[in-house]
Design a protein around this motif. Structure first.
Motif, short mmCIF file in Angstrom:
data_model
loop_
_atom_site.label_atom_id
_atom_site.label_comp_id
_atom_site.label_asym_id
_atom_site.label_seq_id
_atom_site.Cartn_x
_atom_site.Cartn_y
_atom_site.Cartn_z
N ALA A 1 11.54 -54.87 4.56
CA ALA A 1 10.25 -55.13 5.20
C ALA A 1 9.91 -56.62 5.16
CB ALA A 1 9.15 -54.32 4.52
N ALA A 2 10.19 -57.27 4.03
CA ALA A 2 9.91 -58.70 3.91
C ALA A 2 10.80 -59.52 4.84
CB ALA A 2 10.10 -59.14 2.45
N GLN A 3 12.07 -59.11 4.96
CA GLN A 3 12.98 -59.82 5.85
C GLN A 3 12.56 -59.63 7.30
OE1 GLN A 3 17.10 -59.20 4.90
NE2 GLN A 3 17.85 -60.13 6.78
N ALA A 4 12.08 -58.42 7.63
CA ALA A 4 11.59 -58.17 8.99
C ALA A 4 10.36 -59.02 9.29
CB ALA A 4 11.26 -56.69 9.16
N ALA A 5 9.47 -59.16 8.31
CA ALA A 5 8.28 -59.99 8.50
C ALA A 5 8.67 -61.44 8.74
CB ALA A 5 7.36 -59.88 7.29
N ALA A 6 9.69 -61.92 8.01
CA ALA A 6 10.15 -63.29 8.21
C ALA A 6 10.72 -63.47 9.62
CB ALA A 6 11.20 -63.65 7.16
N TRP A 7 11.47 -62.46 10.09
CA TRP A 7 12.01 -62.50 11.45
C TRP A 7 10.88 -62.51 12.48
CZ3 TRP A 7 11.80 -59.01 15.56
CH2 TRP A 7 12.69 -59.26 16.62
N LEU A 8 9.85 -61.70 12.26
CA LEU A 8 8.72 -61.66 13.18
C LEU A 8 7.98 -63.00 13.23
CD1 LEU A 8 7.34 -58.12 12.29
CD2 LEU A 8 8.23 -58.81 14.52
N GLY A 9 8.07 -63.77 12.15
CA GLY A 9 7.41 -65.06 12.10
C GLY A 9 8.20 -66.19 12.74
N GLU A 10 9.41 -65.91 13.23
CA GLU A 10 10.19 -66.94 13.90
C GLU A 10 9.56 -67.28 15.26
OE1 GLU A 10 14.16 -65.45 14.10
OE2 GLU A 10 14.48 -65.59 11.92
#
Length: 395
Positions: free
Chosen positions: A72-81
């Motif tokens: 979930a944290a990695q997905a959030a980081a991807w969404l913030g790109e």
């Protein structure tokens, strides 16, 4: 260099403890969903079709199940790109999108971070100017491309309530859209008000979170009246499905309609692929009883997990979620499976093995339960409508 899938297998082998003889449990939906995140960061809605909105729903789903916090944290980081941010929320000047702003705000809230500072953007500050005098939120774009509706309005109320900010005018507008029969439509401003299961379930999450006392009881009564004999809830023109049912459970639980929620959860479990299904499908949830297809199942599973967890989007949190996911243990196959007919679908080519290592399996008490207490979930559904624009990458 060791490939990610090989490394995951090594870690899994090191962590798994041989369980004592027992009947195999239903595989975890969270384990199956975590494996669908391509590179551990995002979900697809079709072959090579990246979907930021669905990825956000995946964050809520993992949090609701209490697993996969690192994914979930990695997905959030991807969404913030930058590419994803532009597609979801616009540039903040010529274009600004309610749906993307509130979905990312909920991602931040779910993970315990600040929606006022997500990837350097104050999501709630950008949301403010999109509220009209009536209380309705509307996209800043060409009117032809405006995608605001009951979903975006309700989710805006939820994130504002969670942030401790004013939501009274948006709530009043939402209440004003109620149809005479008690349900809510998805689209605003139609000549004839047509109640919709998904729209009503989503709006109810917001009304109940906000403590609304007049419109919510009538909406709950209407929603319960739409439940089918199999326990599921239908979309506008079809029979029971996991997406609508997962969304409805959150409203039913928040509205203290326990009996209806129990029947709906049983329906969702009937769609989940058990140990008798193909390895690549175990734990996933089919869209409906017609059978398992990969990409509809990714969205269906994200929304079903919220229903299986019996948690509202107003309450979903990854605060107590484990970093990894349970290992799927099908060493002892049950005599039969209640899963829907399984189509011979090959293992997905895009998604890799779960980035999160499986949790150690030491016995029945170690399995992460899919039923958590709480008062909605995605997504969700996705049935949530996402930002749609001519150059966006997925919605």
């Amino acid at each position: 260099m060791i490939r990610r899938s090989a490394l995951a297998a090594v870690v899994a082998a090191a962590l798994v403890v041989t369980p004592q003889a027992r009947a195999a449990e239903t595989p975890s939906a969270g384990t199956w969903l975590a494996a669908q995140f391509v590179g551990g960061s995002h979900l697809l809605k079709g072959p090579d079709l990246v979907d930021p909105g669905l990825t956000a729903d995946g964050v809520y789903a993992l949090a609701a199940a209490g697993v996969g916090r690192s994914t979930a944290a990695q997905a959030a980081a991807w969404l913030g790109e930058p590419d994803q941010m532009l597609a979801l929320v616009g540039d903040g000047d010529a274009e600004s999108y309610v749906g993307g702003l509130v979905k990312l705000a909920l991602v931040a809230q779910t993970l315990g971070t600040d929606p006022h500072s997500f990837a350097g953007v104050d999501l709630l500050e950008r949301l403010g100017p999109l509220q009209e005098e009536s209380g309705r939120f509307r996209d800043r774009t060409d009117p032809e491309w405006d995608q605001t509706n009951a979903f975006t309005q309700a989710l805006a109320i939820i994130v504002l309530k969670r942030a401790g900010e004013s939501f009274e005018k948006p709530l009043a507008y939402q209440v004003s859209t109620q149809c005479p029969d008690g349900g809510f439509p998805i689209a605003f401003g139609q000549a004839t008000c047509k109640s919709d299961v998904d729209g009503t379930a989503m709006v109810l999450q917001a009304l109940l979170a906000a403590g609304e006392k007049s419109a919510a009881p009538k909406a709950l009564t209407w929603l319960v009246g739409q439940q089918q004999a199999d326990g599921g809830f239908p979309a506008a023109t079809a029979g029971s499905n996991a997406n609508s049912t997962g969304l409805a459970v959150g409203a039913l639980v928040a509205g203290e309609r326990g009996a209806a929620a129990d029947k709906a959860v049983a329906y969702l479990k009937s769609l989940q692929v058990g140990c008798s299904g193909p390895d690549a499908q175990r734990g996933g949830v089919a869209y409906d009883a017609a059978g398992f297809e990969l990409y509809p199942a990714i969205r269906a599973t994200t929304q079903a997990m919220l229903g299986l967890a019996r948690v509202s989007l107003a309450d979903v949190s990854a605060a107590s979620a484990t970093p990894g996911v349970p290992a799927i243990d099908c060493a002892v196959t049950p005599p039969s499976s209640s899963a829907p007919p399984v189509s011979p679908v090959p293992a997905p080519a895009g998604p890799e093995a779960p980035v999160d290592p499986p949790l150690a399996v030491t016995g029945p008490d170690q399995a992460v339960p899919l039923t958590l207490f709480g008062s909605f979930a995605v997504l969700a559904g996705a049935a949530l409508l996402f930002v749609s624009r001519r150059r966006k990458v997925g919605a």
